[in-house]
Scaffold this motif. Structure first.
Motif, PDB file in Angstrom:
ATOM      1  N   ASP A 213       5.783 -60.120 -16.704  1.00  0.00           N
ATOM      2  CA  ASP A 213       6.976 -60.020 -16.098  1.00  0.00           C
ATOM      3  C   ASP A 213       8.071 -59.447 -16.966  1.00  0.00           C
ATOM      4  O   ASP A 213       8.952 -58.572 -16.456  1.00  0.00           O
ATOM      5  CB  ASP A 213       7.340 -61.344 -15.730  1.00  0.00           C
ATOM      6  N   ASP A 214       8.083 -59.569 -18.121  1.00  0.00           N
ATOM      7  CA  ASP A 214       9.075 -59.228 -19.263  1.00  0.00           C
ATOM      8  C   ASP A 214       8.927 -58.114 -20.096  1.00  0.00           C
ATOM      9  O   ASP A 214       9.678 -57.673 -20.983  1.00  0.00           O
ATOM     10  CB  ASP A 214       9.708 -60.395 -20.004  1.00  0.00           C
ATOM     11  N   VAL A 215       7.254 -57.589 -19.868  1.00  0.00           N
ATOM     12  CA  VAL A 215       6.863 -56.605 -21.110  1.00  0.00           C
ATOM     13  C   VAL A 215       6.364 -55.510 -20.580  1.00  0.00           C
ATOM     14  O   VAL A 215       5.359 -55.493 -19.468  1.00  0.00           O
ATOM     15  CB  VAL A 215       5.910 -57.322 -21.759  1.00  0.00           C
ATOM     16  N   GLN A 216       7.005 -54.359 -20.659  1.00  0.00           N
ATOM     17  CA  GLN A 216       6.332 -53.088 -20.347  1.00  0.00           C
ATOM     18  C   GLN A 216       6.227 -51.895 -21.480  1.00  0.00           C
ATOM     19  O   GLN A 216       6.704 -52.225 -22.547  1.00  0.00           O
ATOM     20  CB  GLN A 216       7.325 -52.301 -19.438  1.00  0.00           C
ATOM     21  N   LEU A 217       5.044 -51.297 -21.383  1.00  0.00           N
ATOM     22  CA  LEU A 217       4.545 -50.628 -22.537  1.00  0.00           C
ATOM     23  C   LEU A 217       4.621 -49.074 -22.072  1.00  0.00           C
ATOM     24  O   LEU A 217       4.241 -48.802 -21.056  1.00  0.00           O
ATOM     25  CB  LEU A 217       3.190 -50.826 -23.113  1.00  0.00           C
ATOM     26  N   LYS A 218       5.048 -48.277 -22.906  1.00  0.00           N
ATOM     27  CA  LYS A 218       4.754 -46.838 -22.750  1.00  0.00           C
ATOM     28  C   LYS A 218       3.719 -46.395 -23.239  1.00  0.00           C
ATOM     29  O   LYS A 218       3.686 -46.399 -24.507  1.00  0.00           O
ATOM     30  CB  LYS A 218       6.252 -46.176 -23.153  1.00  0.00           C
ATOM     31  N   LEU A 219       2.902 -45.804 -22.582  1.00  0.00           N
ATOM     32  CA  LEU A 219       1.706 -45.083 -22.975  1.00  0.00           C
ATOM     33  C   LEU A 219       1.136 -43.839 -22.778  1.00  0.00           C
ATOM     34  O   LEU A 219       1.890 -43.364 -21.498  1.00  0.00           O
ATOM     35  CB  LEU A 219       0.336 -46.006 -22.416  1.00  0.00           C
ATOM     36  N   SER A 220       0.392 -43.132 -23.476  1.00  0.00           N
ATOM     37  CA  SER A 220      -0.026 -41.775 -23.129  1.00  0.00           C
ATOM     38  C   SER A 220      -0.813 -41.924 -22.133  1.00  0.00           C
ATOM     39  O   SER A 220      -1.531 -42.879 -21.825  1.00  0.00           O
ATOM     40  CB  SER A 220      -0.824 -41.300 -24.340  1.00  0.00           C
ATOM     41  N   ARG A 221      -1.035 -41.031 -21.265  1.00  0.00           N
ATOM     42  CA  ARG A 221      -2.027 -40.904 -19.974  1.00  0.00           C
ATOM     43  C   ARG A 221      -3.418 -41.186 -20.681  1.00  0.00           C
ATOM     44  O   ARG A 221      -4.202 -41.735 -19.937  1.00  0.00           O
ATOM     45  CB  ARG A 221      -1.841 -39.599 -19.094  1.00  0.00           C
ATOM     46  N   ALA A 222      -3.566 -40.284 -21.714  1.00  0.00           N
ATOM     47  CA  ALA A 222      -4.889 -40.385 -22.073  1.00  0.00           C
ATOM     48  C   ALA A 222      -5.445 -41.612 -22.736  1.00  0.00           C
ATOM     49  O   ALA A 222      -6.656 -42.012 -22.880  1.00  0.00           O
ATOM     50  CB  ALA A 222      -4.893 -39.287 -23.521  1.00  0.00           C
ATOM     51  N   ALA A 223      -4.547 -42.858 -22.727  1.00  0.00           N
ATOM     52  CA  ALA A 223      -4.922 -44.136 -23.219  1.00  0.00           C
ATOM     53  C   ALA A 223      -5.498 -44.843 -21.935  1.00  0.00           C
ATOM     54  O   ALA A 223      -5.891 -46.040 -22.062  1.00  0.00           O
ATOM     55  CB  ALA A 223      -3.439 -44.747 -23.417  1.00  0.00           C
ATOM     56  N   VAL A 224      -5.591 -44.364 -20.753  1.00  0.00           N
ATOM     57  CA  VAL A 224      -5.803 -45.070 -19.625  1.00  0.00           C
ATOM     58  C   VAL A 224      -7.435 -44.757 -19.451  1.00  0.00           C
ATOM     59  O   VAL A 224      -7.964 -43.728 -19.787  1.00  0.00           O
ATOM     60  CB  VAL A 224      -5.289 -44.363 -18.396  1.00  0.00           C
ATOM     61  N   HIS A 225      -8.096 -46.031 -19.517  1.00  0.00           N
ATOM     62  CA  HIS A 225      -9.566 -46.074 -19.686  1.00  0.00           C
ATOM     63  C   HIS A 225     -10.350 -45.992 -18.010  1.00  0.00           C
ATOM     64  O   HIS A 225     -11.229 -45.150 -17.772  1.00  0.00           O
ATOM     65  CB  HIS A 225      -9.870 -47.042 -20.475  1.00  0.00           C
ATOM     66  N   ILE A 226      -9.842 -47.344 -17.243  1.00  0.00           N
ATOM     67  CA  ILE A 226     -10.211 -47.363 -15.931  1.00  0.00           C
ATOM     68  C   ILE A 226      -9.105 -47.656 -14.968  1.00  0.00           C
ATOM     69  O   ILE A 226      -8.332 -48.252 -15.431  1.00  0.00           O
ATOM     70  CB  ILE A 226     -10.995 -48.796 -15.928  1.00  0.00           C
ATOM     71  N   ASN A 227      -9.118 -47.115 -13.858  1.00  0.00           N
ATOM     72  CA  ASN A 227      -8.297 -47.473 -12.834  1.00  0.00           C
ATOM     73  C   ASN A 227      -9.119 -48.471 -11.995  1.00  0.00           C
ATOM     74  O   ASN A 227      -9.552 -48.212 -10.925  1.00  0.00           O
ATOM     75  CB  ASN A 227      -7.999 -46.226 -11.811  1.00  0.00           C
ATOM     76  N   ILE A 228      -8.518 -49.723 -12.178  1.00  0.00           N
ATOM     77  CA  ILE A 228      -9.148 -50.783 -11.340  1.00  0.00           C
ATOM     78  C   ILE A 228      -8.991 -50.789  -9.988  1.00  0.00           C
ATOM     79  O   ILE A 228      -9.845 -51.192  -9.225  1.00  0.00           O
ATOM     80  CB  ILE A 228      -8.745 -51.991 -12.162  1.00  0.00           C
ATOM     81  N   THR A 229      -7.700 -50.350  -9.445  1.00  0.00           N
ATOM     82  CA  THR A 229      -7.513 -50.271  -8.202  1.00  0.00           C
ATOM     83  C   THR A 229      -8.284 -49.363  -7.370  1.00  0.00           C
ATOM     84  O   THR A 229      -8.888 -49.836  -6.334  1.00  0.00           O
ATOM     85  CB  THR A 229      -5.981 -49.830  -7.931  1.00  0.00           C
ATOM     86  N   LYS A 230      -8.403 -48.163  -8.002  1.00  0.00           N
ATOM     87  CA  LYS A 230      -9.353 -47.190  -7.176  1.00  0.00           C
ATOM     88  C   LYS A 230     -10.865 -47.611  -7.450  1.00  0.00           C
ATOM     89  O   LYS A 230     -11.547 -47.387  -6.637  1.00  0.00           O
ATOM     90  CB  LYS A 230      -9.129 -45.629  -7.878  1.00  0.00           C
ATOM     91  N   GLN A 231     -11.310 -48.355  -8.494  1.00  0.00           N
ATOM     92  CA  GLN A 231     -12.522 -48.803  -8.735  1.00  0.00           C
ATOM     93  C   GLN A 231     -12.977 -49.652  -7.637  1.00  0.00           C
ATOM     94  O   GLN A 231     -14.113 -49.689  -7.045  1.00  0.00           O
ATOM     95  CB  GLN A 231     -12.770 -49.343 -10.047  1.00  0.00           C
ATOM     96  N   GLU A 232     -12.134 -50.830  -7.433  1.00  0.00           N
ATOM     97  CA  GLU A 232     -12.237 -51.735  -6.568  1.00  0.00           C
ATOM     98  C   GLU A 232     -12.174 -51.255  -5.121  1.00  0.00           C
ATOM     99  O   GLU A 232     -13.108 -51.664  -4.117  1.00  0.00           O
ATOM    100  CB  GLU A 232     -11.232 -52.912  -6.668  1.00  0.00           C
TER     101      GLU A 232
END
Length: 99
Positions: free
Chosen positions: A71-90
């Protein structure tokens, strides 16, 4: 081309063909699949990063995404850090079960 030069160049050409089908082509397909994953990221998608952090995308920019991990924590990440899109996989698994 005479038989002697075929004897010299034949094995080299064979190695090039084997290299293409065993190494280069699968790597290109994997790169296309990875780029497709990174291009399909949308706000609201649940993902897992390369480092194993799970969260929900709250903002998508050109090279970065904002990932809400609590709820209180957000991270700024490089797109390259994404490994799996769980939503699309499900969604894909759900579609496969319907067929």
């Amino acid at each position: 081309m005479d038989m002697q030069s075929l004897g010299v160049w034949g094995p080299i050409l064979l190695m090039v063909v084997i290299f293409y089908f065993l190494l280069y082509r699968p790597q290109k397909n994997a790169q296309k699949k990875r780029q497709s994953l990174l291009d399909s990221i949308e706000v609201g998608d649940r993902i897992m990063t390369v480092g194993g952090i799970y969260g929900e995308i709250t903002k998508v920019e050109d090279d970065t995404v904002m990932l809400k991990i609590s709820d209180d924590v957000q991270l700024k990440l490089s797109r390259a850090a994404v490994h799996i899109n769980i939503t699309k996989q499900e969604a894909a698994q759900t579609d496969d079960k319907k067929d």
